[in-house]
Design an enzyme around this catalytic site. Structure first.
Site, PDB file in Angstrom:
ATOM      1  N   ILE A 151       3.083  -1.807  -7.971  1.00 46.49           N
ATOM      2  CA  ILE A 151       2.366  -0.668  -8.548  1.00 46.49           C
ATOM      3  C   ILE A 151       3.044   0.636  -8.167  1.00 46.49           C
ATOM      4  CG2 ILE A 151       0.209   0.632  -8.437  1.00 46.49           C
ATOM      5  CD1 ILE A 151      -1.254  -2.055  -8.189  1.00 46.49           C
ATOM      6  N   ASP A 174       5.898   4.803   8.311  1.00 47.64           N
ATOM      7  CA  ASP A 174       4.828   3.891   8.700  1.00 47.64           C
ATOM      8  C   ASP A 174       3.537   4.690   8.630  1.00 47.64           C
ATOM      9  OD1 ASP A 174       2.953   2.264   9.886  1.00 47.64           O
ATOM     10  OD2 ASP A 174       4.126   1.842  11.686  1.00 47.64           O
ATOM     11  N   VAL A 175       2.711   4.422   7.622  1.00 44.79           N
ATOM     12  CA  VAL A 175       1.513   5.247   7.401  1.00 44.79           C
ATOM     13  C   VAL A 175       0.477   5.099   8.496  1.00 44.79           C
ATOM     14  CG1 VAL A 175       1.781   5.279   4.886  1.00 44.79           C
ATOM     15  CG2 VAL A 175       0.385   3.480   5.958  1.00 44.79           C
ATOM     16  N   TYR A 232     -10.216  -6.154   4.546  1.00 45.08           N
ATOM     17  CA  TYR A 232      -9.581  -5.431   3.441  1.00 45.08           C
ATOM     18  C   TYR A 232     -10.629  -4.732   2.591  1.00 45.08           C
ATOM     19  CZ  TYR A 232      -6.780  -4.789  -0.841  1.00 45.08           C
ATOM     20  OH  TYR A 232      -6.144  -4.270  -1.939  1.00 45.08           O
ATOM     21  N   LYS A 281     -11.109  -0.696   1.984  1.00 44.65           N
ATOM     22  CA  LYS A 281     -11.054  -0.116   0.647  1.00 44.65           C
ATOM     23  C   LYS A 281     -12.360   0.579   0.276  1.00 44.65           C
ATOM     24  CE  LYS A 281      -6.844  -1.181  -0.596  1.00 44.65           C
ATOM     25  NZ  LYS A 281      -5.825  -0.150  -0.863  1.00 44.65           N
ATOM     26  N   THR A 300       1.830  -8.439  -8.947  1.00 46.31           N
ATOM     27  CA  THR A 300       2.692  -7.857  -7.927  1.00 46.31           C
ATOM     28  C   THR A 300       3.019  -8.908  -6.872  1.00 46.31           C
ATOM     29  OG1 THR A 300       0.836  -7.179  -6.520  1.00 46.31           O
ATOM     30  CG2 THR A 300       1.575  -5.600  -8.207  1.00 46.31           C
TER      31      THR A 300
END
Length: 253
Positions: free
Chosen positions: A17, A58-59, A150, A154, A185
């Site tokens: 994406i 690296d976020v 996860y 989110k 993906t």
């Protein structure tokens, strides 16, 4: 060339994406900063675009995010568009989930979005305009089994999106979330591989399990997600903020 002269930053920009969004931004004339953990694929992608740079990031590390955003500004000027696309999805039933799993999902999928929003907002507030789009997944809108961490992260991204939209409503800045369903993906291909390994099903059967929740009966294409993002970046979407736009073939209504 709706975005000519605009500086856009995309995290997780090397594939899937993120790469599709980068292509769309460049096509509309934006200067694009590609960010991600592995520099080589970012550099390769950037070399194919007219105005692009690659920065390793690296976020999950706040200080690294600050340094990367300062570096991006030095080359292409203040950030006008922020696309938070970096993410990871690991599976585990909650009763077997260890602390490391939980904390990693929060670090990548929620903390990283917060750090990047914070740094981009500093620049956008100075210029008096901006667009932030968080790639949040349908996991921000509903629950899925075995990916509780996860989903929780989110859902947190969507809450952050809505709060920031209110904080910036009079500042010329919009903040929205795009929520793709299962998309074609590498992340989904890994999920299919995981299903095959754990259940003994064929790849075709594993794919059918993932696509059965989509009324269109298929995987979403990365370019379809990019199209929604591009609309939110456009001048015509200036009254749209605090929204969660599902790109999922009708899975979430």
């Amino acid at each position: 060339m709706l975005l000519k002269g605009k500086h856009a930053v995309v995290t997780g920009a090397g594939k899937g994406i993120g790469a599709a969004i980068v292509d769309s931004l460049a096509k509309e004339g934006a200067r694009v900063t590609l960010m991600g953990r592995t520099l080589a694929p970012l550099q390769e992608k950037a070399s194919q675009l007219p105005q692009a740079q690659a920065i390793a990031l690296d976020v999950t590390q706040s200080d690294c995010v600050t340094a990367a955003f300062n570096q991006a500004k030095e080359v292409f000027g203040p950030i006008d568009i922020m696309i938070n696309n970096a993410g990871q999805a690991h599976t585990s039933p909650v009763h077997k989930m260890d602390d490391e799993h939980w904390l990693q999902m929060m670090a990548v999928n929620l903390n990283g979005v917060f750090y990047c929003c914070r740094e981009s907002l500093k620049q956008m507030r100075e210029s008096g305009e901006g667009r932030i789009i968080n790639i949040a997944s349908t996991a921000a809108l509903k629950g899925y089994g075995y990916v509780a961490a996860y989903c929780a992260a989110k859902h947190g991204v969507l809450g952050l999106t809505r709060s920031l939209a209110l904080e910036t409503a009079t500042k010329g800045i919009t903040v929205n979330a795009v929520c793709p369903g299962y998309t074609d993906t590498e992340l989904v291909r890994d999920s299919i591989k995981n299903i095959v390994e754990k259940t003994g099903r064929s790849e075709k059967e594993a794919l059918a399990e993932l696509t059965q929740s989509n009324p269109q009966g298929r995987l979403v294409q990365p370019e379809e997600v990019a199209s929604a993002v591009m609309w939110l970046c456009s001048p015509g979407a200036s009254a749209v903020t605090g929204q969660a736009i599902a790109v999922a073939g009708g899975e979430v209504m």
